[in-house]
Design a protein around this motif. Structure first.
Motif, PDB file in Angstrom:
ATOM      1  N   ASP A 324     -37.796  46.325  83.599  1.00 14.91           N
ATOM      2  CA  ASP A 324     -36.980  47.226  83.639  1.00 14.91           C
ATOM      3  C   ASP A 324     -35.910  46.175  83.486  1.00 14.91           C
ATOM      4  O   ASP A 324     -36.253  45.186  84.122  1.00 14.91           O
ATOM      5  N   LEU A 325     -34.732  47.394  83.457  1.00 16.39           N
ATOM      6  CA  LEU A 325     -33.663  46.641  83.421  1.00 16.39           C
ATOM      7  C   LEU A 325     -32.949  46.931  84.385  1.00 16.39           C
ATOM      8  O   LEU A 325     -32.150  47.276  85.006  1.00 16.39           O
ATOM      9  N   VAL A 326     -32.866  45.628  85.429  1.00 15.44           N
ATOM     10  CA  VAL A 326     -32.164  45.877  86.516  1.00 15.44           C
ATOM     11  C   VAL A 326     -31.036  45.420  86.709  1.00 15.44           C
ATOM     12  O   VAL A 326     -30.014  44.452  85.981  1.00 15.44           O
ATOM     13  N   VAL A 327     -29.927  46.660  87.426  1.00 19.03           N
ATOM     14  CA  VAL A 327     -28.187  45.639  87.793  1.00 19.03           C
ATOM     15  C   VAL A 327     -27.690  45.855  89.091  1.00 19.03           C
ATOM     16  O   VAL A 327     -27.721  44.995  89.017  1.00 19.03           O
ATOM     17  N   SER A 328     -28.856  46.326  89.873  1.00 19.49           N
ATOM     18  CA  SER A 328     -28.362  46.131  91.187  1.00 19.49           C
ATOM     19  C   SER A 328     -29.505  45.706  92.104  1.00 19.49           C
ATOM     20  O   SER A 328     -30.652  46.057  91.413  1.00 19.49           O
ATOM     21  N   VAL A 329     -29.793  45.143  93.159  1.00 18.64           N
ATOM     22  CA  VAL A 329     -30.640  45.262  94.033  1.00 18.64           C
ATOM     23  C   VAL A 329     -29.837  46.290  95.371  1.00 18.64           C
ATOM     24  O   VAL A 329     -29.345  45.360  96.105  1.00 18.64           O
ATOM     25  N   VAL A 330     -30.699  46.424  96.442  1.00 16.34           N
ATOM     26  CA  VAL A 330     -29.858  47.302  97.027  1.00 16.34           C
ATOM     27  C   VAL A 330     -31.151  46.859  98.234  1.00 16.34           C
ATOM     28  O   VAL A 330     -31.858  47.126  98.611  1.00 16.34           O
ATOM     29  N   ARG A 331     -30.618  45.673  99.160  1.00 17.86           N
ATOM     30  CA  ARG A 331     -30.853  45.396 100.588  1.00 17.86           C
ATOM     31  C   ARG A 331     -30.550  45.261 101.869  1.00 17.86           C
ATOM     32  O   ARG A 331     -29.326  45.198 102.082  1.00 17.86           O
ATOM     33  N   GLY A 332     -30.802  46.535 103.213  1.00 17.21           N
ATOM     34  CA  GLY A 332     -30.281  46.610 103.747  1.00 17.21           C
ATOM     35  C   GLY A 332     -29.195  48.292 103.563  1.00 17.21           C
ATOM     36  O   GLY A 332     -28.958  48.500 102.690  1.00 17.21           O
ATOM     37  N   HIS A 333     -27.741  47.721 103.982  1.00 19.55           N
ATOM     38  CA  HIS A 333     -27.182  48.233 103.063  1.00 19.55           C
ATOM     39  C   HIS A 333     -25.748  46.942 102.205  1.00 19.55           C
ATOM     40  O   HIS A 333     -25.021  48.127 102.293  1.00 19.55           O
ATOM     41  N   ARG A 334     -26.654  46.674 101.680  1.00 22.67           N
ATOM     42  CA  ARG A 334     -25.585  45.850 100.809  1.00 22.67           C
ATOM     43  C   ARG A 334     -26.212  46.260  99.605  1.00 22.67           C
ATOM     44  O   ARG A 334     -27.879  46.220  98.605  1.00 22.67           O
TER      45      ARG A 334
END
Length: 374
Positions: A324-334
């Motif tokens: 997929d076309l990934v625009v952001s990664v959610v890691r924990g609260h970031r």
């Protein structure tokens, strides 16, 4: 805090006052009732049918009846007897004289008389039955509703939010129509919400008892979209006091009021005026880019923004190596950009924000859900 703009004056004062006079009511979705004229016409036709059936039964055994006037019972006498019998008037000038006629009166005419009386008082019985049925439905709804979505305000913003969270069918607990509760101080808005299949609560959402009627203390997420910024602040404060764990998303017109919403307990604040302005500016600079953004915020068609977990096959890879076309990664609260060096490789505990082609009719699961749109 900014005074309300032209768009804030969207509710008729009469509706607002009517909501307070009528009290805080919960309206469950229901099928539209037949027009009163049709209901009355149906009862009249049924009464006439019962009258005709009774007259035919009496005339079929007219030899078993005696008329005090001339002894014979003709068609007119049969209808006369049926009328005074079904209406329980009973003048006694026409009487059954044979055992057969008396048995017919016991087993056929009497049940017809009872049914005729039920038709006559049908309106009263229907009101009592409807009230009991509505109370039962309301109690049953209150005992079963959990982890639902409460939407305060059924104006343009509230309607659009509902359309977004239910665009692809929704998951089992949050986005089905019967899992969405609309709160509004306008009787017309609540009626419209109930007509579309949502549970509606009439009242001022700045009052805790109104939100309690919407079971906001059991809700998973609360969308605050009233017409005024000051109302949004009060609703957010009240909702956060009732529910410490729910995700609260609020909308404000003026950007300077957004920090106040955050302090009031909102997890996310959408500034509608500045967001619309940015989209206008982008569309001027690049009409094509504006069309793409417009497509992204219309869930269920074209391209969609979706949040999903990292799969086992993707763990250990970079965001660019996914299908997929990934625009952001959610890691924990970031929330990290796809090209942020801090991302490194994907972890199983990460979540990905991707752009995918919308699949009409596809069902969204709790692990693959569309992001709320502004």
């Amino acid at each position: 805090m900014k005074p309300p703009g032209e768009d804030d004056i969207a509710r008729e004062p009469d509706d607002h006052r009517a909501g307070h006079r009528a009290g805080h009511r919960v309206r469950l979705p229901r099928k539209p009732a037949k027009p009163p004229v049709r209901q009355v016409a149906g009862r009249v036709l049924l009464a006439l049918l019962l009258l005709v059936v009774t007259a035919l039964i009496v005339y079929a055994d007219h030899d078993g009846y005696r008329d005090a006037a001339d002894g014979d019972v003709g068609p007119l006498d049969a209808f006369y007897y049926a009328t005074v019998t079904l209406s329980t008037t009973g003048y006694g000038d026409i009487t059954p004289v044979t055992d057969t006629a008396r048995l017919i009166s016991i087993f056929l005419v009497t049940p017809l008389r009872v049914l005729f009386l039920i038709v006559l008082v049908g309106t009263t019985l229907e009101v009592l039955t409807e009230r009991t049925r509505e109370d039962w439905r309301l109690n049953r709804w209150r005992s079963t509703v959990r982890d639902h979505t409460v939407v305060v305000g059924f104006g343009t913003k509230g309607r659009s939010a509902i359309q977004t969270i239910s665009a692809q069918g929704g998951n089992a607990t949050a986005t089905r129509k019967d899992r969405i509760v609309v709160v509004d101080s306008s009787a017309k808005a609540v009626d419209a919400a109930a007509a579309e299949g949502y549970v509606g609560v009439l009242g001022d959402a700045t009052h805790s008892d109104v939100l309690q009627r919407a079971e906001a203390h059991r809700a998973r997420q609360i969308i605050v979209a009233p017409q005024r910024d000051d109302t949004a602040v009060l609703v957010t404060l009240t909702a956060r006091q009732l529910n410490r764990t729910a995700k609260i998303v609020a909308a404000v017109r003026e950007e300077e009021n957004a920090p106040l919403l955050k302090q009031s307990g909102a997890d996310a604040v959408i500034t509608t005026a500045s967001a619309a302005g940015r989209l206008l500016g982008l569309s001027v600079l690049s009409p094509a880019a504006g069309m793409v953004i417009e497509d992204l915020i219309h869930q269920g068609s074209g391209l969609d923004v979706v949040e999903r977990p990292v799969t086992k096959a993707e763990a250990g890879r970079s965001p660019r190596e996914t299908d997929d076309l990934v625009v952001s990664v959610v890691r924990g609260h970031r929330v990290l950009g796809y090209d942020d060096p801090a991302v490194g490789t994907l972890q199983l505990t990460d979540r990905l924000i991707t752009i995918v082609r919308a699949s009409p009719g596809a069902r969204v699961t709790p692990d693959t859900r569309p992001l709320p749109q502004d």
